[in-house]
Design an enzyme around this catalytic site. Structure first.
Site, PDB file in Angstrom:
ATOM      1  N   ARG A 214       0.848  -0.961  -0.092  1.00  0.00           N
ATOM      2  CA  ARG A 214       0.108  -0.162   0.427  1.00  0.00           C
ATOM      3  C   ARG A 214       0.854   1.065  -0.020  1.00  0.00           C
ATOM      4  O   ARG A 214       0.479   2.279  -0.244  1.00  0.00           O
ATOM      5  CB  ARG A 214      -1.252  -0.040   1.388  1.00  0.00           C
ATOM      6  CG  ARG A 214      -2.270  -1.146   1.282  1.00  0.00           C
ATOM      7  CD  ARG A 214      -3.255  -0.417   2.665  1.00  0.00           C
ATOM      8  NE  ARG A 214      -2.878  -1.271   3.861  1.00  0.00           N
ATOM      9  CZ  ARG A 214      -2.940  -2.732   4.205  1.00  0.00           C
ATOM     10  NH1 ARG A 214      -3.309  -2.941   3.137  1.00  0.00           N
ATOM     11  NH2 ARG A 214      -2.999  -2.821   5.163  1.00  0.00           N
ATOM     12  N   ASP A 259     -16.370  -4.169  -5.156  1.00  0.00           N
ATOM     13  CA  ASP A 259     -15.844  -5.227  -4.142  1.00  0.00           C
ATOM     14  C   ASP A 259     -17.285  -5.389  -4.629  1.00  0.00           C
ATOM     15  O   ASP A 259     -18.523  -4.767  -5.161  1.00  0.00           O
ATOM     16  CB  ASP A 259     -15.115  -5.007  -3.019  1.00  0.00           C
ATOM     17  CG  ASP A 259     -15.420  -5.973  -2.257  1.00  0.00           C
ATOM     18  OD1 ASP A 259     -13.829  -6.208  -1.820  1.00  0.00           O
ATOM     19  OD2 ASP A 259     -15.506  -6.827  -1.585  1.00  0.00           O
ATOM     20  N   ASP A 309      -6.204  -7.008  -6.215  1.00  0.00           N
ATOM     21  CA  ASP A 309      -5.450  -7.719  -5.018  1.00  0.00           C
ATOM     22  C   ASP A 309      -6.948  -8.522  -5.047  1.00  0.00           C
ATOM     23  O   ASP A 309      -7.373  -8.266  -3.413  1.00  0.00           O
ATOM     24  CB  ASP A 309      -5.563  -6.614  -4.109  1.00  0.00           C
ATOM     25  CG  ASP A 309      -5.072  -7.324  -2.442  1.00  0.00           C
ATOM     26  OD1 ASP A 309      -4.640  -8.501  -2.864  1.00  0.00           O
ATOM     27  OD2 ASP A 309      -5.468  -7.160  -1.757  1.00  0.00           O
ATOM     28  N   CYS A 349      -2.084 -14.137  -3.848  1.00  0.00           N
ATOM     29  CA  CYS A 349      -2.339 -14.382  -2.306  1.00  0.00           C
ATOM     30  C   CYS A 349      -2.365 -16.065  -2.884  1.00  0.00           C
ATOM     31  O   CYS A 349      -2.235 -16.536  -1.238  1.00  0.00           O
ATOM     32  CB  CYS A 349      -3.283 -13.881  -1.496  1.00  0.00           C
ATOM     33  SG  CYS A 349      -5.076 -14.553  -1.486  1.00  0.00           S
TER      34      CYS A 349
HETATM   35  N1  SAH Z   1      -6.478  -4.974  -1.015  1.00  0.00           N
HETATM   36  C1  SAH Z   1      -7.585  -5.008   0.119  1.00  0.00           C
HETATM   37  C2  SAH Z   1      -7.891  -6.655   0.606  1.00  0.00           C
HETATM   38  C3  SAH Z   1      -8.948  -6.779  -0.883  1.00  0.00           C
HETATM   39  S1  SAH Z   1      -8.773  -8.706   0.208  1.00  0.00           S
HETATM   40  C4  SAH Z   1      -6.617  -4.344   1.104  1.00  0.00           C
HETATM   41  O1  SAH Z   1      -5.704  -3.934   1.140  1.00  0.00           O
HETATM   42  O2  SAH Z   1      -7.458  -4.296   2.180  1.00  0.00           O
HETATM   43  C5  SAH Z   1      -9.793  -8.924  -1.778  1.00  0.00           C
HETATM   44  C6  SAH Z   1     -10.971  -8.833  -1.663  1.00  0.00           C
HETATM   45  O3  SAH Z   1     -12.556  -8.994  -2.330  1.00  0.00           O
HETATM   46  C7  SAH Z   1     -12.670  -8.832  -0.503  1.00  0.00           C
HETATM   47  O4  SAH Z   1     -13.433  -7.697   0.248  1.00  0.00           O
HETATM   48  C8  SAH Z   1     -13.563  -9.529  -1.103  1.00  0.00           C
HETATM   49  O5  SAH Z   1     -14.854  -9.216  -0.930  1.00  0.00           O
HETATM   50  C9  SAH Z   1     -13.699  -9.579  -2.807  1.00  0.00           C
HETATM   51  N2  SAH Z   1     -14.003 -10.442  -3.673  1.00  0.00           N
HETATM   52  C10 SAH Z   1     -13.800 -11.691  -3.413  1.00  0.00           C
HETATM   53  N3  SAH Z   1     -13.999 -12.002  -5.255  1.00  0.00           N
HETATM   54  C11 SAH Z   1     -14.819 -10.751  -5.616  1.00  0.00           C
HETATM   55  C12 SAH Z   1     -15.135 -10.999  -6.901  1.00  0.00           C
HETATM   56  N4  SAH Z   1     -15.710 -11.770  -7.710  1.00  0.00           N
HETATM   57  N5  SAH Z   1     -15.613  -9.470  -7.318  1.00  0.00           N
HETATM   58  C13 SAH Z   1     -15.222  -8.271  -6.532  1.00  0.00           C
HETATM   59  N6  SAH Z   1     -14.957  -8.263  -5.040  1.00  0.00           N
HETATM   60  C14 SAH Z   1     -14.842  -9.999  -4.919  1.00  0.00           C
END
Ligand code: SAH
Length: 408
Positions: A214, A259, A309, A349
């Site tokens: 970040r 999201d 992410d 991840c």
């Molecule tokens: N970048 C964030 C963490 C991301 S975690 C940080 O730094 O805090 C992954 C996220 O993807 C979660 O919030 C989850 O709700 C969302 N997610 C999961 N599948 C998804 C999809 N198909 N489309 C959009 N969002 C999704």
């Protein structure tokens, strides 16, 4: 040592133990002598009967034992032994914590010599995860030691990760010691403020492993803003807006968050307000990023900076092909959405997707998108999520900073 149950390995299966890899798979075991309780300390022997290591017995998991010591002369199960391990882990995080960072991972399981134990600090709240039979069997001891060593306001348990099922353990969530934490625990990370829902947030509440990435985004956009018009940001898989807040702190003019969860985006709004960005130009799109990225492209949208992410796509080796297709698809869409000269920060991840494979996936995505791009940086999990050299599985988060060429 004679009072402990013994795991006898098949011939030649001692090699990984001698290299100090901490896992014994069920397939490598010839027999178990004695009747170890779930989570009990056991001794691991080679087929020839030599002492190899001490481990925690996990009868329901494919990972039948997790090793904690390779020293025949110690009994690695006293409060003093575990206090030492936890103290060593915490000491390693001292350089990370500062007046501008009060949240970090204090214990990272195998990579800190304590398989199955995760401990995260969020200001005065400490969140613990007991993920294996071995840590579950020692929950009272670990709880006492963490309380003694960290004296938090709240010691909260989030033993609700999927791996508990593989260990034959039910989920457990709740206060262990101290006072109930507030609904939103406020932390400071690189001088920015975030509210953490330690009861229901993902993992233990926040993606601490992305802290340094970040900050990298913030630095990159600040650099762009110095040398040209302020960039805009597409933050896909936004969660509670970590990258959005850092992007705004670095000087982006606008953000689009995507999201599937409206709730996490609402928490993201609160995080914007915590940092004085409540009036910033931020659009939240609730939806599946796979579809939303296509819609944005159809609408002719483009961005200077994109963060991808996603959650874990590959849980085992068997999922790798399907996961690779998913990563390729979203990255191809993202490259289409990127303005020439723009930057894509893209992550996986999934432990089962190697850094090498991830780079190949990006190559395929760029080829299919017909976009010329190059890697200008590689990213990994934060240093509070170390990787023991004996345990390469500990390296799960990988990322690339990809720059789209100015032409083509
Ligand atoms: N970048 C964030 C963490 C991301 S975690 C940080 O730094 O805090 C992954 C996220 O993807 C979660 O919030 C989850 O709700 C969302 N997610 C999961 N599948 C998804 C999809 N198909 N489309 C959009 N969002 C999704």
């Amino acid at each position: 040592m004679k009072n402990y149950a013994r795991i006898i390995l098949k011939p030649k299966r001692e090699a990984s133990v001698l290299r100090r890899h901490p896992w014994i798979f069920s397939g490598g075991i010839v027999r178990v002598e004695g009747k170890p309780e779930t989570g009990a300390l056991v001794v691991v022997h080679s087929a020839g009967g030599e002492f190899l290591a001490w481990g925690h017995y996990s009868p329901h998991s494919q990972i039948r034992a997790r090793l904690v010591s390779w020293d025949a002369d110690e009994t690695p199960d006293t409060p003093t032994f575990w206090r030492g391990r936890i103290q060593r882990a915490i000491a390693g995080r001292v350089p990370i914590l500062s007046p501008t960072i009060n949240a970090c991972r204090l214990v990272h399981a195998e990579s800190d010599g304590i398989p199955g134990l995760i401990v995260d600090r969020y200001a005065g709240t400490v969140v613990v995860q007991y993920l294996t039979a071995g840590t579950e069997a020692r929950r009272e001891l670990f709880t006492d030691l963490l309380w003694e060593l960290l004296s938090p306001r709240s010691l909260y348990e989030r033993s609700d990760a999927d791996v508990r099922q593989k260990e034959g353990l039910a989920s457990r969530v709740g206060l262990l010691r101290g006072v109930e934490p507030p609904g939103s625990v406020e932390i400071i990370e690189n001088g920015l403020y975030f509210g953490i829902d330690v009861r229901q947030g993902h993992k233990s509440g926040f993606y601490l492993d992305q802290r340094e990435n970040r900050q990298r985004l913030r630095d990159l956009v600040a650099g762009m803003a110095c040398t040209g018009p302020s960039p805009d940001l597409l933050n896909a898989f936004a969660y509670t807006g970590g990258f959005a807040v850092y992007g705004l702190a670095g000087g982006v003019v606008s953000v689009v968050n995507v999201d599937t969860s409206a709730d996490v985006l609402r928490q993201g709004r609160e995080n914007l307000a915590r940092n004085g960005f409540e009036t910033a130009s931020v659009e939240d799109i609730v939806g599946d990023a796979f579809a939303v990225l296509r819609d944005l492209r159809q609408a002719g949208r483009q961005f200077d900076v994109i963060v991808l992410d996603p959650p874990k796509f590959a849980f085992t080796q068997r999922d790798v092909q399907k996961a690779a297709r998913g990563y390729k698809d979203i990255n191809m869409q993202a490259l289409h959405l990127l303005r020439p000269g723009g930057l894509l920060l893209t992550f996986s991840c999934s432990g089962a997707i190697s850094a090498d494979l991830f780079q190949k996936i990006l190559f395929g995505a760029a080829l299919d998108a017909g976009v010329e791009a190059r890697i200008i940086g590689t990213l990994t999990q934060g240093r509070d999520h170390p990787v023991a050299l004996t345990f390469p599985e500990g390296a799960y988060l990988k990322g690339l900073v990809v720059e789209r060429a100015y032409h083509g």
